[in-house]
Scaffold this motif. Structure first.
Motif, PDB file in Angstrom:
ATOM      1  N   ALA A  18      38.566  31.163 -10.064  1.00  0.00           N
ATOM      2  CA  ALA A  18      37.366  31.342  -9.328  1.00  0.00           C
ATOM      3  C   ALA A  18      36.609  30.374  -9.323  1.00  0.00           C
ATOM      4  O   ALA A  18      35.679  29.500  -9.003  1.00  0.00           O
ATOM      5  CB  ALA A  18      36.808  32.352  -9.541  1.00  0.00           C
ATOM      6  N   LEU A  19      36.137  29.755 -10.894  1.00  0.00           N
ATOM      7  CA  LEU A  19      34.999  27.857 -10.824  1.00  0.00           C
ATOM      8  C   LEU A  19      35.381  27.336  -9.956  1.00  0.00           C
ATOM      9  O   LEU A  19      34.744  26.544  -9.523  1.00  0.00           O
ATOM     10  CB  LEU A  19      34.861  28.336 -11.958  1.00  0.00           C
ATOM     11  N   ALA A  20      36.474  26.883 -10.206  1.00  0.00           N
ATOM     12  CA  ALA A  20      37.208  25.705 -10.434  1.00  0.00           C
ATOM     13  C   ALA A  20      37.358  26.125  -8.154  1.00  0.00           C
ATOM     14  O   ALA A  20      37.557  24.612  -7.003  1.00  0.00           O
ATOM     15  CB  ALA A  20      38.394  25.629 -10.248  1.00  0.00           C
ATOM     16  N   GLY A  21      37.624  26.736  -7.633  1.00  0.00           N
ATOM     17  CA  GLY A  21      37.535  27.152  -6.150  1.00  0.00           C
ATOM     18  C   GLY A  21      35.761  27.087  -5.767  1.00  0.00           C
ATOM     19  O   GLY A  21      36.042  26.181  -5.037  1.00  0.00           O
ATOM     20  N   LEU A  22      35.136  27.063  -5.977  1.00  0.00           N
ATOM     21  CA  LEU A  22      33.852  27.222  -5.855  1.00  0.00           C
ATOM     22  C   LEU A  22      32.973  26.112  -5.954  1.00  0.00           C
ATOM     23  O   LEU A  22      32.755  25.127  -5.027  1.00  0.00           O
ATOM     24  CB  LEU A  22      32.916  27.590  -6.736  1.00  0.00           C
ATOM     25  N   LEU A  23      34.148  24.852  -6.952  1.00  0.00           N
ATOM     26  CA  LEU A  23      33.503  23.345  -7.281  1.00  0.00           C
ATOM     27  C   LEU A  23      34.655  23.024  -6.021  1.00  0.00           C
ATOM     28  O   LEU A  23      33.797  22.573  -4.923  1.00  0.00           O
ATOM     29  CB  LEU A  23      34.276  23.136  -8.223  1.00  0.00           C
ATOM     30  N   CYS A  24      35.704  23.739  -5.601  1.00  0.00           N
ATOM     31  CA  CYS A  24      36.270  23.003  -4.273  1.00  0.00           C
ATOM     32  C   CYS A  24      35.566  22.691  -3.476  1.00  0.00           C
ATOM     33  O   CYS A  24      35.469  22.396  -1.796  1.00  0.00           O
ATOM     34  CB  CYS A  24      38.566  23.455  -4.416  1.00  0.00           C
ATOM     35  N   SER A  25      35.076  24.278  -2.944  1.00  0.00           N
ATOM     36  CA  SER A  25      34.538  24.643  -1.818  1.00  0.00           C
ATOM     37  C   SER A  25      33.800  24.144  -1.371  1.00  0.00           C
ATOM     38  O   SER A  25      33.219  23.725  -0.611  1.00  0.00           O
ATOM     39  CB  SER A  25      34.209  25.696  -2.099  1.00  0.00           C
ATOM     40  N   ALA A  26      32.756  23.661  -2.920  1.00  0.00           N
ATOM     41  CA  ALA A  26      31.595  23.010  -2.237  1.00  0.00           C
ATOM     42  C   ALA A  26      31.790  21.075  -2.025  1.00  0.00           C
ATOM     43  O   ALA A  26      31.196  20.971  -1.060  1.00  0.00           O
ATOM     44  CB  ALA A  26      30.420  23.167  -4.249  1.00  0.00           C
ATOM     45  N   LEU A  27      32.791  21.191  -2.382  1.00  0.00           N
ATOM     46  CA  LEU A  27      33.036  19.696  -2.459  1.00  0.00           C
ATOM     47  C   LEU A  27      33.339  19.968  -0.114  1.00  0.00           C
ATOM     48  O   LEU A  27      32.903  18.542   0.133  1.00  0.00           O
ATOM     49  CB  LEU A  27      33.993  19.068  -2.601  1.00  0.00           C
ATOM     50  N   LEU A  28      34.371  20.600  -0.565  1.00  0.00           N
ATOM     51  CA  LEU A  28      34.616  20.589   1.241  1.00  0.00           C
ATOM     52  C   LEU A  28      33.558  21.158   2.058  1.00  0.00           C
ATOM     53  O   LEU A  28      33.436  20.408   3.444  1.00  0.00           O
ATOM     54  CB  LEU A  28      35.293  21.981   1.465  1.00  0.00           C
ATOM     55  N   LEU A  29      33.013  22.088   2.516  1.00  0.00           N
ATOM     56  CA  LEU A  29      31.723  22.206   2.764  1.00  0.00           C
ATOM     57  C   LEU A  29      30.414  21.211   2.740  1.00  0.00           C
ATOM     58  O   LEU A  29      29.572  20.913   3.851  1.00  0.00           O
ATOM     59  CB  LEU A  29      30.867  23.630   1.892  1.00  0.00           C
ATOM     60  N   SER A  30      30.473  20.600   1.652  1.00  0.00           N
ATOM     61  CA  SER A  30      29.197  19.113   1.650  1.00  0.00           C
ATOM     62  C   SER A  30      29.924  18.034   1.974  1.00  0.00           C
ATOM     63  O   SER A  30      29.304  17.601   3.421  1.00  0.00           O
ATOM     64  CB  SER A  30      28.755  19.274  -0.233  1.00  0.00           C
ATOM     65  N   TRP A  31      31.306  18.483   1.933  1.00  0.00           N
ATOM     66  CA  TRP A  31      31.951  16.744   2.985  1.00  0.00           C
ATOM     67  C   TRP A  31      31.167  16.815   4.847  1.00  0.00           C
ATOM     68  O   TRP A  31      31.028  15.873   5.173  1.00  0.00           O
ATOM     69  CB  TRP A  31      33.434  16.541   2.942  1.00  0.00           C
ATOM     70  N   ASN A  32      31.778  18.093   5.182  1.00  0.00           N
ATOM     71  CA  ASN A  32      31.891  18.611   6.477  1.00  0.00           C
ATOM     72  C   ASN A  32      29.828  18.096   6.496  1.00  0.00           C
ATOM     73  O   ASN A  32      29.584  18.156   7.862  1.00  0.00           O
ATOM     74  CB  ASN A  32      31.884  20.322   6.243  1.00  0.00           C
ATOM     75  N   GLY A  33      29.647  19.104   5.685  1.00  0.00           N
ATOM     76  CA  GLY A  33      27.900  18.639   6.502  1.00  0.00           C
ATOM     77  C   GLY A  33      27.353  16.918   6.750  1.00  0.00           C
ATOM     78  O   GLY A  33      26.777  17.112   7.463  1.00  0.00           O
ATOM     79  N   LEU A  34      27.738  16.566   5.376  1.00  0.00           N
ATOM     80  CA  LEU A  34      27.178  15.119   5.534  1.00  0.00           C
ATOM     81  C   LEU A  34      28.188  13.864   6.799  1.00  0.00           C
ATOM     82  O   LEU A  34      27.520  13.235   7.310  1.00  0.00           O
ATOM     83  CB  LEU A  34      28.109  14.244   3.744  1.00  0.00           C
ATOM     84  N   ALA A  35      29.366  14.876   7.237  1.00  0.00           N
ATOM     85  CA  ALA A  35      30.519  14.081   8.228  1.00  0.00           C
ATOM     86  C   ALA A  35      29.268  14.628   9.666  1.00  0.00           C
ATOM     87  O   ALA A  35      28.758  13.428  10.045  1.00  0.00           O
ATOM     88  CB  ALA A  35      31.539  14.923   8.759  1.00  0.00           C
ATOM     89  N   ARG A  36      29.040  15.946   9.347  1.00  0.00           N
ATOM     90  CA  ARG A  36      27.928  15.789  10.735  1.00  0.00           C
ATOM     91  C   ARG A  36      26.185  14.889  10.857  1.00  0.00           C
ATOM     92  O   ARG A  36      25.957  14.874  11.790  1.00  0.00           O
ATOM     93  CB  ARG A  36      27.362  17.540  10.838  1.00  0.00           C
TER      94      ARG A  36
END
Length: 247
Positions: free
Chosen positions: A16-34
């Motif tokens: 779950a910790l690894a999943g949180l990290l991957c999710s943070a990377l995904l959401l951060s990328w989407n936010g920066l792309a905007r």
């Protein structure tokens, strides 16, 4: 000896910790792309305007007039490329304009469009995988809450972040950022598709002052993802701990 159920909870907590990290990377990328990855900041910090004035007049493909474009036009073009790699722009149709908004020429040659399409393919695959990871992570966290488990302790997580970040930083510095950049391209892009372009032959590369801007964006992405991960971790830790305390 650990009970099987307790061991299973610990494994689930790490996953779950690894999943949180991957999710943070995904959401951060989407936010920066905007925000177009804060291109105006890098345009100023990396002195991209001066870079364009130096290399645009040397362009091999009769696009010397790119030197007539403004900083606002550079921001617009970069935004269109960002939209393109996320599937929202026909990149072959992107044109650059002078200060009077008069179209001058197309920005990208076919080889550059092909490379950006390769980038778009990778981005789409990673985003789809990220969504799956996000859904699985949420499911795993719900299971942990139900059975009274939790994530690894904050101290261990902080030590892991510090150790992992330090090792990665040392590795990049030892190998050299440019070498790492080239190696990643060789791993992720089709071998027969060109991805290396000199400033004199590519307005795309000139506009971005590649690879400098990618290093800046990578650091920004890593920092924003780390902050988001820490926030996620704190929220989930207290959420899971609250159920256990009430029990």
């Amino acid at each position: 000896m650990k009970k099987p159920h307790s061991l299973l909870q610990q494994i689930a907590g790490v996953m779950a910790l690894a999943g949180l990290l991957c999710s943070a990377l995904l959401l951060s990328w989407n936010g920066l792309a905007r925000t177009n990855f804060f291109y105006p900041l890098w345009h100023h910090t990396l002195e991209i305007e001066a870079h364009i004035q130096e290399y645009a007049p040397q362009n091999y493909y009769n696009r010397e007039d790119f030197a007539q474009t403004t900083s606002l036009e550079h921001q617009r073009l970069f935004a269109l490329i960002v939209h393109g790699i996320h599937g929202r722009t026909d990149m072959a149709a992107i044109e650059y304009q002078d200060s009077k908004a008069t179209p001058l020429n197309t920005l990208l040659r076919p080889e550059e469009v092909g490379h950006l399409e390769d980038v778009a393919t990778i981005v789409q695959k990673l985003r789809r995988a990220g969504v799956i990871v996000l859904v699985v992570t949420v499911g795993g966290l719900c299971w942990l809450r139900y059975c009274g488990g939790n994530l690894p302790r904050p101290k261990n997580v902080l030590l892991g972040i510090a150790g992992g970040s330090g090792a990665l930083t040392v590795a990049v510095l030892v190998l050299g950022p440019v070498r790492v950049f080239y190696q990643l391209h060789e791993w992720f892009f089709p071998p027969d598709n060109p991805w290396f372009f000199y400033y004199q032959e590519s307005l795309m590369t000139t506009l971005m002052k590649a690879p400098d801007i990618f290093g800046a964006i990578a650091v920004l992405w890593a920092l924003s993802a780390l902050l988001l991960f820490i926030f996620f971790y704190a929220v989930v830790w207290h959420w899971l701990s609250g159920k256990r305390n009430r029990a």
